[in-house]
Design a protein around this motif. Structure first.
Motif, PDB file in Angstrom:
ATOM      1  N   LYS A 198       0.828  -1.193   0.000  1.00 53.73           N
ATOM      2  CA  LYS A 198       0.000   0.000   0.000  1.00 53.73           C
ATOM      3  C   LYS A 198       0.873   1.256   0.000  1.00 53.73           C
ATOM      4  O   LYS A 198       1.991   1.244   0.476  1.00 53.73           O
ATOM      5  CB  LYS A 198      -0.892   0.010   1.244  1.00 53.73           C
TER       6      LYS A 198
ATOM      7  N   TYR B  13       1.475   5.031   1.475  1.00 52.36           N
ATOM      8  CA  TYR B  13       1.226   5.606   2.797  1.00 52.36           C
ATOM      9  C   TYR B  13       1.941   6.946   2.898  1.00 52.36           C
ATOM     10  O   TYR B  13       2.852   7.263   2.119  1.00 52.36           O
ATOM     11  CB  TYR B  13       1.718   4.662   3.902  1.00 52.36           C
TER      12      TYR B  13
ATOM     13  N   SER C 206       3.899   7.315  -1.744  1.00 54.35           N
ATOM     14  CA  SER C 206       4.359   7.086  -0.380  1.00 54.35           C
ATOM     15  C   SER C 206       5.427   8.122  -0.060  1.00 54.35           C
ATOM     16  O   SER C 206       6.353   8.320  -0.841  1.00 54.35           O
ATOM     17  CB  SER C 206       4.930   5.676  -0.226  1.00 54.35           C
TER      18      SER C 206
ATOM     19  N   ASN D  39      -4.357   5.632   5.496  1.00 50.28           N
ATOM     20  CA  ASN D  39      -2.966   5.346   5.123  1.00 50.28           C
ATOM     21  C   ASN D  39      -2.004   6.439   5.591  1.00 50.28           C
ATOM     22  O   ASN D  39      -0.868   6.495   5.134  1.00 50.28           O
ATOM     23  CB  ASN D  39      -2.856   5.180   3.608  1.00 50.28           C
TER      24      ASN D  39
ATOM     25  N   LEU E 110       4.259   1.566  11.417  1.00 50.70           N
ATOM     26  CA  LEU E 110       3.797   1.330  10.048  1.00 50.70           C
ATOM     27  C   LEU E 110       3.494  -0.141   9.825  1.00 50.70           C
ATOM     28  O   LEU E 110       2.491  -0.504   9.187  1.00 50.70           O
ATOM     29  CB  LEU E 110       4.862   1.792   9.051  1.00 50.70           C
TER      30      LEU E 110
ATOM     31  N   LEU F 265       0.842  -1.132   6.840  1.00 49.58           N
ATOM     32  CA  LEU F 265       1.194  -0.268   5.713  1.00 49.58           C
ATOM     33  C   LEU F 265       2.486  -0.693   5.036  1.00 49.58           C
ATOM     34  O   LEU F 265       2.723  -0.359   3.881  1.00 49.58           O
ATOM     35  CB  LEU F 265       1.290   1.188   6.190  1.00 49.58           C
TER      36      LEU F 265
END
Length: 212
Positions: free
Chosen positions: A2, A4, A109, A126, A205, A210
């Motif tokens: 993902k 973030y 990210s 996120n 995290l 994440l």
């Protein structure tokens, strides 16, 4: 994996910016601080110097605190030619739009330093919101070493900068810059050190799913 976003609010001399750089390098993600100003200038067509003047600068003077809910309205209210187009509020709205584009539209990210990013991006699952602080003696020691300031100069700079950052946050968000309620993690680098602070954020995290 993902995407973030890690937002970092920080007291001057606490090591927050150094921690942000270390996280970005360690995780292989983008780092945004002053870059947000350039991106907001590009988005708005407004000269970047206006964003620098409105940014968290101690020579700008204290902002008037006259709105308990904050003046950030989530939308860019004024267009070119409108009276408020170059107002601090409108400039902040453009910066907020840039941060939301990064987090939501572009799905990048990254680490974002300051800019009340934790508030602008609140509610996004996120986003990890971090506040880095340290007692005044620790911050003074860091500034005398890193910026070659005298103790007196360091104390004055810390007090003025942190006062302005607090006022800045209150003015735009209506909240308290120092309150743990505004963040997911509040870290005292005098207790854990900057290196372990990086490890703490990475562990969080992972806990949030994440990163692996």
């Amino acid at each position: 994996m993902k995407h973030y976003v890690i937002t970092i609010a920080r007291g001057l001399g606490s090591g927050g910016s150094h921690i942000g750089h270390a996280l970005a390098e360690r995780l292989g993600i983008e780092y945004y601080d002053e870059e947000i100003l350039q991106m907001a200038a590009d988005l708005s067509g407004i000269n970047e110097s206006y964003f620098w003047e409105a940014n968290e600068k101690i020579n700008k003077g204290a902002l008037a605190i006259n709105n308990s809910t904050g003046v950030y309205n989530k939308e860019t209210t004024y267009r070119e030619g409108d009276k408020g187009f170059l107002s601090n509020e409108n400039l902040f709205n453009f910066e907020a739009t840039v941060m939301k584009n990064i987090a939501i539209e572009d799905k990048v990210s990254c680490v974002i330093i300051g800019k009340a990013a934790n508030y602008v991006l609140r509610g996004l699952k996120n986003v990890v919101k971090v506040n880095i602080q340290a007692p005044i003696d620790r911050c003074v020691n860091n500034l005398t070493k890193r910026d070659s300031l005298t103790v007196e100069q360091a104390v004055e700079k810390i007090n003025k900068t942190d006062k302005y950052r607090s006022d800045y946050y209150k003015y735009y968000t209506g909240g308290s810059w120092i309150s743990p309620k505004e963040y997911d993690l509040t870290i005292n680098t005098a207790s854990v050190g900057e290196d372990y602070a990086v490890e703490m954020i990475i562990a969080f995290l992972k806990k949030r799913g994440l990163i692996e």
